[in-house]
Design a protein around this motif. Structure first.
Motif, mmCIF file in Angstrom:
data_model
loop_
_atom_site.group_PDB
_atom_site.id
_atom_site.type_symbol
_atom_site.label_atom_id
_atom_site.label_comp_id
_atom_site.label_asym_id
_atom_site.label_seq_id
_atom_site.Cartn_x
_atom_site.Cartn_y
_atom_site.Cartn_z
ATOM 1 N N LYS A 66 -8.778 21.425 -35.219
ATOM 2 C CA LYS A 66 -9.117 22.829 -35.465
ATOM 3 C C LYS A 66 -8.491 23.733 -34.401
ATOM 4 O O LYS A 66 -7.917 24.777 -34.705
ATOM 5 N N TYR A 67 -8.599 23.294 -33.134
ATOM 6 C CA TYR A 67 -8.033 24.079 -32.043
ATOM 7 C C TYR A 67 -6.508 24.055 -32.081
ATOM 8 O O TYR A 67 -5.848 25.070 -31.844
ATOM 9 N N ALA A 68 -5.954 22.877 -32.385
ATOM 10 C CA ALA A 68 -4.493 22.747 -32.423
ATOM 11 C C ALA A 68 -3.899 23.671 -33.477
ATOM 12 O O ALA A 68 -2.903 24.371 -33.228
ATOM 13 N N GLU A 69 -4.498 23.689 -34.659
ATOM 14 C CA GLU A 69 -3.975 24.529 -35.730
ATOM 15 C C GLU A 69 -4.105 26.011 -35.381
ATOM 16 O O GLU A 69 -3.225 26.810 -35.703
ATOM 17 N N ARG A 70 -5.187 26.362 -34.696
ATOM 18 C CA ARG A 70 -5.381 27.756 -34.296
ATOM 19 C C ARG A 70 -4.324 28.179 -33.272
ATOM 20 O O ARG A 70 -3.756 29.263 -33.350
ATOM 21 N N ILE A 71 -4.059 27.297 -32.296
ATOM 22 C CA ILE A 71 -3.072 27.600 -31.261
ATOM 23 C C ILE A 71 -1.678 27.721 -31.871
ATOM 24 O O ILE A 71 -0.914 28.643 -31.557
ATOM 25 N N ILE A 72 -1.336 26.790 -32.762
ATOM 26 C CA ILE A 72 -0.024 26.833 -33.406
ATOM 27 C C ILE A 72 0.126 28.109 -34.222
ATOM 28 O O ILE A 72 1.163 28.775 -34.191
ATOM 29 N N SER A 73 -0.937 28.487 -34.947
ATOM 30 C CA SER A 73 -0.897 29.702 -35.753
ATOM 31 C C SER A 73 -0.703 30.939 -34.889
ATOM 32 O O SER A 73 0.085 31.833 -35.224
ATOM 33 N N GLU A 74 -1.423 30.998 -33.767
ATOM 34 C CA GLU A 74 -1.295 32.145 -32.862
ATOM 35 C C GLU A 74 0.110 32.221 -32.273
ATOM 36 O O GLU A 74 0.680 33.303 -32.121
ATOM 37 N N PHE A 75 0.665 31.055 -31.947
ATOM 38 C CA PHE A 75 2.016 31.032 -31.388
ATOM 39 C C PHE A 75 3.025 31.524 -32.414
ATOM 40 O O PHE A 75 3.942 32.289 -32.083
ATOM 41 N N GLU A 76 2.867 31.094 -33.681
ATOM 42 C CA GLU A 76 3.773 31.545 -34.729
ATOM 43 C C GLU A 76 3.648 33.050 -34.935
ATOM 44 O O GLU A 76 4.643 33.741 -35.169
ATOM 45 N N SER A 77 2.426 33.561 -34.838
ATOM 46 C CA SER A 77 2.229 35.012 -34.987
ATOM 47 C C SER A 77 2.920 35.762 -33.861
ATOM 48 O O SER A 77 3.514 36.823 -34.072
ATOM 49 N N MET A 78 2.850 35.206 -32.641
ATOM 50 C CA MET A 78 3.513 35.833 -31.502
ATOM 51 C C MET A 78 5.024 35.839 -31.698
ATOM 52 O O MET A 78 5.703 36.840 -31.439
ATOM 53 N N LYS A 79 5.564 34.724 -32.176
ATOM 54 C CA LYS A 79 7.004 34.649 -32.425
ATOM 55 C C LYS A 79 7.428 35.653 -33.481
ATOM 56 O O LYS A 79 8.476 36.298 -33.363
ATOM 57 N N LEU A 80 6.598 35.767 -34.500
ATOM 58 C CA LEU A 80 6.899 36.707 -35.569
ATOM 59 C C LEU A 80 6.911 38.130 -35.046
ATOM 60 O O LEU A 80 7.811 38.915 -35.346
ATOM 61 N N ALA A 81 5.918 38.464 -34.226
ATOM 62 C CA ALA A 81 5.850 39.806 -33.650
ATOM 63 C C ALA A 81 7.054 40.070 -32.760
ATOM 64 O O ALA A 81 7.660 41.157 -32.806
ATOM 65 N N ALA A 82 7.430 39.083 -31.947
ATOM 66 C CA ALA A 82 8.578 39.244 -31.066
ATOM 67 C C ALA A 82 9.860 39.417 -31.872
ATOM 68 O O ALA A 82 10.741 40.212 -31.518
ATOM 69 N N ARG A 83 9.943 38.678 -32.965
ATOM 70 C CA ARG A 83 11.127 38.767 -33.810
ATOM 71 C C ARG A 83 11.253 40.156 -34.421
ATOM 72 O O ARG A 83 12.345 40.726 -34.498
ATOM 73 N N MET A 84 10.132 40.710 -34.831
ATOM 74 C CA MET A 84 10.143 42.026 -35.451
ATOM 75 C C MET A 84 10.510 43.112 -34.442
ATOM 76 O O MET A 84 11.022 44.160 -34.805
ATOM 77 N N LEU A 85 10.207 42.843 -33.161
ATOM 78 C CA LEU A 85 10.523 43.824 -32.124
ATOM 79 C C LEU A 85 11.946 43.689 -31.597
ATOM 80 O O LEU A 85 12.414 44.529 -30.842
#
Length: 295
Positions: A66-85
């Motif tokens: 549960k924690y691993a999937e949450r961390i991976i999801s948050e990391f992907e969201s961060m990458k996505l945000a960085a990519r958009m910027l």
């Protein structure tokens, strides 16, 4: 513990074996096993039971997942945000090997004529590698032949082409069944490529499993081997046509096998396309410039 450990753990949780997880991740079985051992050692818990050599999450493993999937999801969201910027003047595009060698030069030329200030970086690789790079947000989009397999991938179908079977030009053109062709030395693209996926599926549907004598990521190497009399290459017809016209190879008409395929644009579903990306995809989608590609 690193994000890599968590990705491997998550892949293992959705697989029945270490072998299946290693294939999914594109890394070796020893590397997967080592990462799992390191994770279990760090937290002092057993994450999987292995009855009958099949993986089953333990209670502790299910909780950690549960924690691993949450961390991976948050990391992907961060990458996505960085990519958009990131700078809108850069576009990272992927192309499978056939697409990269035959079609991408024409598309790139057209795009640069319209948008000379945009820096386009093209990565040519196998279809499965490009799919993973799109998922990891390393590419804005990619054009591949065949299918995408991940649920977070958005697919836009394009036009198609076909494969053909060829061998040395000193043989006469002839018609063969799938089983007859499969019994000859086969020269094929590597596993994970869209071309190979189609060959395996098409011959398998005809009841003829393929077992290549030579595998290569280089289509030119395959057709050269066929011209040298080393076997039958199954390659994109567009790439084979100049060598067929030159008499280096002859085409085998394979009965009962559908070797047609479609190209697709793949993108990450959660990534909003930039204006530059939309313009490039529009050029790709039109397809009227394909015939201008030099053979």
């Amino acid at each position: 513990m690193t994000l890599r450990h968590l990705r491997i753990f998550a892949a293992l949780s959705g697989s029945e074996s270490v072998t299946a997880a290693s294939v999914k991740l594109g890394i070796s079985q020893p590397a997967v096993s080592r990462a799992l051992s390191e994770l279990e050692a760090e937290y002092g818990v057993k994450l999987f039971e292995r009855p009958g050599h099949r993986l089953h999450l333990t209670e502790s493993g299910a909780e950690l997942l549960k924690y691993a999937e949450r961390i991976i999801s948050e990391f992907e969201s961060m990458k996505l945000a960085a990519r958009m910027l990131a700078s809108k003047n850069t576009l990272d595009v992927g192309a499978s090997i056939t697409v990269g060698s035959v079609y991408m030069p024409v598309w790139l030329k057209r795009f640069k004529e319209e948008s000379p200030d945009v820096d386009v970086r093209v990565k040519v690789a196998s279809s499965d590698r490009l799919e993973q790079m799109v998922l990891d947000l390393e590419l804005d989009f990619a054009v591949i032949e065949g299918k995408a397999h991940q649920p977070d991938i958005e697919i836009r179908e394009l036009y198609g082409d076909s494969l053909c079977a060829v061998r040395a030009g000193n043989f006469p053109p002839e018609t063969m069944t799938a089983a007859q062709v499969a019994a000859l030395p086969l020269l094929l693209r590597e596993k994970g490529s869209g071309t190979r996926e189609l060959v395996d599926a098409a011959f398998g549907a005809a009841g003829a499993a393929v077992s290549p004598t030579l595998e290569s990521t280089d289509t030119t190497a395959l057709i050269n081997a066929a011209a040298a009399g080393l076997g039958v290459a199954v390659i994109p017809k567009r790439l084979a046509e100049p060598r067929i016209k030159a008499g280096d190879v002859v085409e085998i008409a394979v009965t009962g096998v559908d070797l047609r395929r479609r190209f697709v644009v793949i993108r990450h579903k959660k990534k909003t396309p930039s204006a530059e990306e939309a313009r490039f995809i529009e050029i790709v989608s039109k397809g009227e410039h394909i015939g201008e590609t030099a053979e």
